[in-house]
Enzyme design. Structure first.
Site, PDB file in Angstrom:
ATOM      1  N   ASP A 191      12.749 -33.428 -29.315  1.00 47.17           N
ATOM      2  CA  ASP A 191      13.296 -34.612 -29.973  1.00 47.17           C
ATOM      3  C   ASP A 191      12.837 -34.723 -31.423  1.00 47.17           C
ATOM      4  O   ASP A 191      11.756 -34.246 -31.795  1.00 47.17           O
ATOM      5  CB  ASP A 191      12.894 -35.878 -29.215  1.00 47.17           C
ATOM      6  CG  ASP A 191      13.569 -35.980 -27.861  1.00 47.17           C
ATOM      7  OD1 ASP A 191      14.719 -35.519 -27.734  1.00 47.17           O
ATOM      8  OD2 ASP A 191      12.932 -36.512 -26.924  1.00 47.17           O
ATOM      9  N   LYS A 192      13.629 -35.403 -32.233  1.00 50.41           N
ATOM     10  CA  LYS A 192      13.340 -35.543 -33.658  1.00 50.41           C
ATOM     11  C   LYS A 192      11.975 -36.179 -33.901  1.00 50.41           C
ATOM     12  O   LYS A 192      11.224 -35.747 -34.780  1.00 50.41           O
ATOM     13  CB  LYS A 192      14.439 -36.379 -34.329  1.00 50.41           C
ATOM     14  CG  LYS A 192      14.261 -36.536 -35.833  1.00 50.41           C
ATOM     15  CD  LYS A 192      15.402 -37.351 -36.430  1.00 50.41           C
ATOM     16  CE  LYS A 192      15.206 -37.550 -37.926  1.00 50.41           C
ATOM     17  NZ  LYS A 192      16.322 -38.341 -38.512  1.00 50.41           N
TER      18      LYS A 192
END
Length: 305
Positions: free
Chosen positions: A39-40
């Site tokens: 995930d970012k």
């Protein structure tokens, strides 16, 4: 092009796609792919494959993973991470209340992926469907959590260590632990520390100009848990020239046959129904059995890397 394995230490605030774009630019090719989205907001180990090594993606994707995460209790967001909007609030549980429910999330469990995720539903990402306003049902599916423990507790934050199977969402785990403890929660931060036998401490920063490519060799094949058979020089030549496998190895129709050669005996120990053939650190051939038929899945020569 050159091919092999790249161990990347992705920074938070950078998507996995953007991290790949930097590598593609540095290598001058589009034949690059990662083996599991990070995930970012998360950081840590991202395993990247380039060139012919991309054919090994499914083995890397299926590896166990380890994480260190921080759960923020008392607040749940729609994305289950710090970038989302608050959708629920509740009391902050005690450490004892959290410890009591952790056993519920160890072993094989059923888990619903986050609504905002790369999980695919009918060919489309769940996050795309959610943002378009469509109602999305996130069905639970089995995952395995091999180890789950609290590393520290500073209310409202609990730092946890997780060793889990591929496909486990730590954001979902944070949500479910909080609900079981009578609270709400989201994942405040996440570090992926390990994928299979590879650690984030071995990885390079994703902004480094020089890309370090590790050739696929015998040790990496062993790390993936694929059994190996050392081919003779003649067998190696036949494989390179595409000779049918049943003319190279006398695969019997039954694993119990006394005529079983070494490759078949090794294959019986593999849950992936496959084996790797290598010789003198030059050839890797991943071979799979499908409906009693053997086929090549991956062949390349190390000297070309």
């Amino acid at each position: 092009m050159e091919g092999g394995l790249i161990l990347l230490n992705k920074e938070s605030g950078v998507t996995s796609f953007d991290a790949l774009r930097d590598i593609k630019r540095a290598l001058g090719t589009g034949k690059v792919g990662h083996t599991g989205t990070l995930d970012k907001f998360a950081h840590g180990l991202l395993i990247v494959l380039a060139g012919n090594a991309l054919r090994l993606s499914k083995w890397f994707t299926s590896c166990d993973k380890m994480y260190e995460g921080r759960i923020h209790f008392g607040i749940e967001t729609d994305t289950l991470d710090p970038e989302g909007s608050v959708i629920a609030e509740a009391k902050i549980p005690s450490r004892e209340e959290i410890e009591q429910v952790l056993k519920q999330f160890t072993g094989e469990i059923l888990q619903a992926p986050p609504l905002y995720s790369a999980f695919h539903i009918n060919g489309k990402r769940a996050s795309e469907l959610a943002r378009s306003g469509k109602t999305v049902e996130m069905k639970k599916r089995p995952v395995t959590v091999k180890k789950l423990e609290i590393l520290s507790w500073q209310p409202p934050f609990a730092d946890i260590h997780v060793h889990c199977s591929s496909g486990t969402y730590i954001r979902s785990l944070a949500r479910d632990i909080a609900l079981a403890a009578g609270s709400r929660g989201h994942l405040n931060s996440l570090l992926r520390t390990q994928v299979g036998g590879f650690s984030h401490t071995e990885a390079q920063r994703h902004k480094e100009e020089q890309i370090k490519i590790h050739p696929i060799d015998k040790s990496i094949i062993a790390t993936l848990g694929i059994p190996c058979y050392e081919a003779t020089e003649q067998e190696k030549t036949h494989i390179i020239h595409g000779k049918p496998l049943n003319q190279i190895f006398p695969f019997p129709s039954s694993p119990s046959s006394p005529a079983s050669p070494a490759p078949l005996r090794l294959r019986e120990n593999s849950s992936q129904n496959s084996l790797a053939i290598y010789k003198a650190e030059t050839l890797i051939a991943i071979i799979e059995k499908n409906e009693e038929k053997w086929k090549y899945a991956f062949v390349f020569n190390h000297k070309k890397l």
